[in-house]
Design a protein around this motif. Sequence first.
Motif, PDB file in Angstrom:
ATOM      1  N   VAL A   1      -5.958  11.766   6.160  1.00  0.00           N
ATOM      2  CA  VAL A   1      -4.717  12.549   6.180  1.00  0.00           C
ATOM      3  C   VAL A   1      -4.753  13.625   5.103  1.00  0.00           C
ATOM      4  CG1 VAL A   1      -2.231  12.437   5.749  1.00  0.00           C
ATOM      5  CG2 VAL A   1      -3.327  10.716   7.182  1.00  0.00           C
ATOM      6  N   THR A   2      -5.243  13.263   3.912  1.00  0.00           N
ATOM      7  CA  THR A   2      -5.327  14.225   2.809  1.00  0.00           C
ATOM      8  C   THR A   2      -6.281  15.357   3.152  1.00  0.00           C
ATOM      9  OG1 THR A   2      -4.953  12.408   1.271  1.00  0.00           O
ATOM     10  CG2 THR A   2      -5.816  14.447   0.351  1.00  0.00           C
ATOM     11  N   CYS A   3      -7.431  15.031   3.761  1.00  0.00           N
ATOM     12  CA  CYS A   3      -8.403  16.068   4.127  1.00  0.00           C
ATOM     13  C   CYS A   3      -7.825  17.012   5.163  1.00  0.00           C
ATOM     14  CB  CYS A   3      -9.678  15.407   4.668  1.00  0.00           C
ATOM     15  SG  CYS A   3     -10.648  14.589   3.404  1.00  0.00           S
TER      16      CYS A   3
ATOM     17  N   LEU B   1      -6.803   1.324   5.518  1.00  0.00           N
ATOM     18  CA  LEU B   1      -5.706   2.155   4.990  1.00  0.00           C
ATOM     19  C   LEU B   1      -6.253   3.243   4.068  1.00  0.00           C
ATOM     20  CD1 LEU B   1      -3.126  -0.684   4.261  1.00  0.00           C
ATOM     21  CD2 LEU B   1      -2.883   1.123   5.976  1.00  0.00           C
ATOM     22  N   ASP B   2      -7.274   2.914   3.282  1.00  0.00           N
ATOM     23  CA  ASP B   2      -7.900   3.915   2.401  1.00  0.00           C
ATOM     24  C   ASP B   2      -8.492   5.048   3.226  1.00  0.00           C
ATOM     25  OD1 ASP B   2      -7.319   2.771  -0.039  1.00  0.00           O
ATOM     26  OD2 ASP B   2      -9.179   1.632  -0.157  1.00  0.00           O
ATOM     27  N   VAL B   3      -9.219   4.687   4.269  1.00  0.00           N
ATOM     28  CA  VAL B   3      -9.858   5.707   5.114  1.00  0.00           C
ATOM     29  C   VAL B   3      -8.792   6.584   5.757  1.00  0.00           C
ATOM     30  CG1 VAL B   3     -11.207   6.039   7.225  1.00  0.00           C
ATOM     31  CG2 VAL B   3     -11.921   4.327   5.543  1.00  0.00           C
TER      32      VAL B   3
ATOM     33  N   LEU C   1       2.405   6.194   7.422  1.00  0.00           N
ATOM     34  CA  LEU C   1       1.606   5.561   8.472  1.00  0.00           C
ATOM     35  C   LEU C   1       2.454   5.468   9.729  1.00  0.00           C
ATOM     36  CD1 LEU C   1      -1.194   4.139   8.768  1.00  0.00           C
ATOM     37  CD2 LEU C   1       0.021   1.980   8.370  1.00  0.00           C
ATOM     38  N   SER C   2       1.946   6.027  10.809  1.00  0.00           N
ATOM     39  CA  SER C   2       2.718   5.991  12.053  1.00  0.00           C
ATOM     40  C   SER C   2       2.682   4.583  12.640  1.00  0.00           C
ATOM     41  CB  SER C   2       2.120   6.976  13.063  1.00  0.00           C
ATOM     42  OG  SER C   2       0.847   6.516  13.485  1.00  0.00           O
ATOM     43  N   PRO C   3       3.736   4.196  13.380  1.00  0.00           N
ATOM     44  CA  PRO C   3       3.740   2.858  14.018  1.00  0.00           C
ATOM     45  C   PRO C   3       2.529   2.631  14.910  1.00  0.00           C
ATOM     46  CG  PRO C   3       5.923   3.838  14.113  1.00  0.00           C
ATOM     47  CD  PRO C   3       5.002   4.904  13.603  1.00  0.00           C
TER      48      PRO C   3
ATOM     49  N   TYR D   1       0.827  -1.201   0.000  1.00  0.00           N
ATOM     50  CA  TYR D   1       0.000   0.000   0.000  1.00  0.00           C
ATOM     51  C   TYR D   1       0.868   1.260   0.000  1.00  0.00           C
ATOM     52  CZ  TYR D   1      -4.165   2.781   0.867  1.00  0.00           C
ATOM     53  OH  TYR D   1      -5.197   3.671   0.735  1.00  0.00           O
ATOM     54  N   LEU D   2       1.934   1.229   0.790  1.00  0.00           N
ATOM     55  CA  LEU D   2       2.832   2.387   0.830  1.00  0.00           C
ATOM     56  C   LEU D   2       3.576   2.557  -0.494  1.00  0.00           C
ATOM     57  CD1 LEU D   2       4.276   1.999   4.441  1.00  0.00           C
ATOM     58  CD2 LEU D   2       2.459   3.532   3.660  1.00  0.00           C
ATOM     59  N   ALA D   3       3.832   1.427  -1.185  1.00  0.00           N
ATOM     60  CA  ALA D   3       4.454   1.532  -2.508  1.00  0.00           C
ATOM     61  C   ALA D   3       3.461   2.079  -3.537  1.00  0.00           C
ATOM     62  CB  ALA D   3       4.947   0.154  -2.952  1.00  0.00           C
ATOM     63  N   ALA D   4       2.169   1.761  -3.348  1.00  0.00           N
ATOM     64  CA  ALA D   4       1.145   2.253  -4.278  1.00  0.00           C
ATOM     65  C   ALA D   4       0.878   3.744  -4.081  1.00  0.00           C
ATOM     66  CB  ALA D   4      -0.156   1.463  -4.085  1.00  0.00           C
TER      67      ALA D   4
END
Length: 438
Positions: free
Chosen positions: A424-426, A417-419, A388-390, A379-382
């Motif tokens: 974060v974007t908002c 992960l999508d949510v 994402l924090s630990p 997901y992080l590669a996509a």
Amino acid sequence: MDNRGSTCSHPVFGEGEVLAERFRGQEFLVKFRTGLKLWIRKERLFFFGPLREEKIDQISARRMTEAFRLGIVPRRDIEDFTFGREEEISQFKKAIEKLKKGTGDCLLIEGEYGSGKTHLLEYFYHIALKDGFLVSRVELDPREVSLARPKKVYREIIHNLRFLEGEREGGFRDFLRRASGLDIKDHIYFTPLLSSLKKLEEDGLKAEVWWQWVEGESTKEYAIENKFYRIKGSYKIPALYDFSTAVDFYCYLLSGISYMARELKFSGLVLLLDEAETVAHLWDTHSFLAGLSFLEGLIHTSLNLPEWKKITPNHLHNGMRPTPYIYKNSYLLLTIAMTPLPDGSISNRIRQIIKKSIPLSPLSERACQECFYHLVNLYLAAYPEFTLSPLKEREILFSALQRKNLRDFIKFTVDYLDVERHAVTCRRNLKPRPSLSL
């Protein structure tokens, strides 16, 4: 990538050497100079030199993530995304090793909906294909591909039949072209078929109609419009019967394919049947019993039992052209996946015939964790702009572990992960309120 042998340092335990890694490189087994051997998370270690990490491009990562949103794993990535099924894979590998030595078998995989049966069959498909077998995977369906209609199942098997020849993938037509060089003199169907194939002019619609006919497709539309394309009796090839009682004929054909495969130096034929419980999803008793008879016939054909190599009143035979169930010797590995039915009677009946049942238990927590970290890495590669924090990572993992099956686990993780990414974007795009000070 393999990081064994890398040298690292820990703030408490000092320097050590990496012996193994898990969770897709999120944890390392380190042997410290003090003699301790511990699993340590990646961020707690300092490495003397860059880690060898597997790189995945953004497009591939997004393609896989789209499939994970549906709770499924893309077929091409199946081998890199299978966790915690070592025992089941080991049993399948033992079965294909037996088949290489000439002994067929039948395996039954049982598991609840979403437990990963289809995923495991896909994995088996790839293993067998790479190991020199002819392979076909069929998803049964009570309406379209019912065991009560053996011709439809046969057509689906033929349509999905694949093998590898060097770096090239072949299908049923390629197989028959190769088999035309064999000396098969006494097979009711394939002897005249291969003889006819030698005379066939490959190009043109007439050849295509012929191929569709031998593959079990309907060719009526061609024959009605143009008599030129009608398959004539002079071929002397038996028709592919559409009767529910023709189970002997189709088992005979499949055992014949497995026999020709061995003659052509393949290891044998592997059939993977999914959704076998649909044999009970029929409305009338006659269809149910016919489907069960076909399934039993396939199972006995895979076991290569001597009494099934002859016509006997003890077995079900079609009235048009009775045949033994097995042609000479069968080299067939049949693997059936089934969701246990509520009343248990059908499941018990199938279990009594197949001695090797593999119950598919839920994945262990360790396997789920490995799957989770692999999902997060993809997901992080996509979405490289997303971090994402630990703490949030552990929160998602804890929630995902509460899911009841593997499909829900994968889908829930990607949804979460999508949510989080959209949140974060908002927050990042949120404009500050104007000041009310005068």
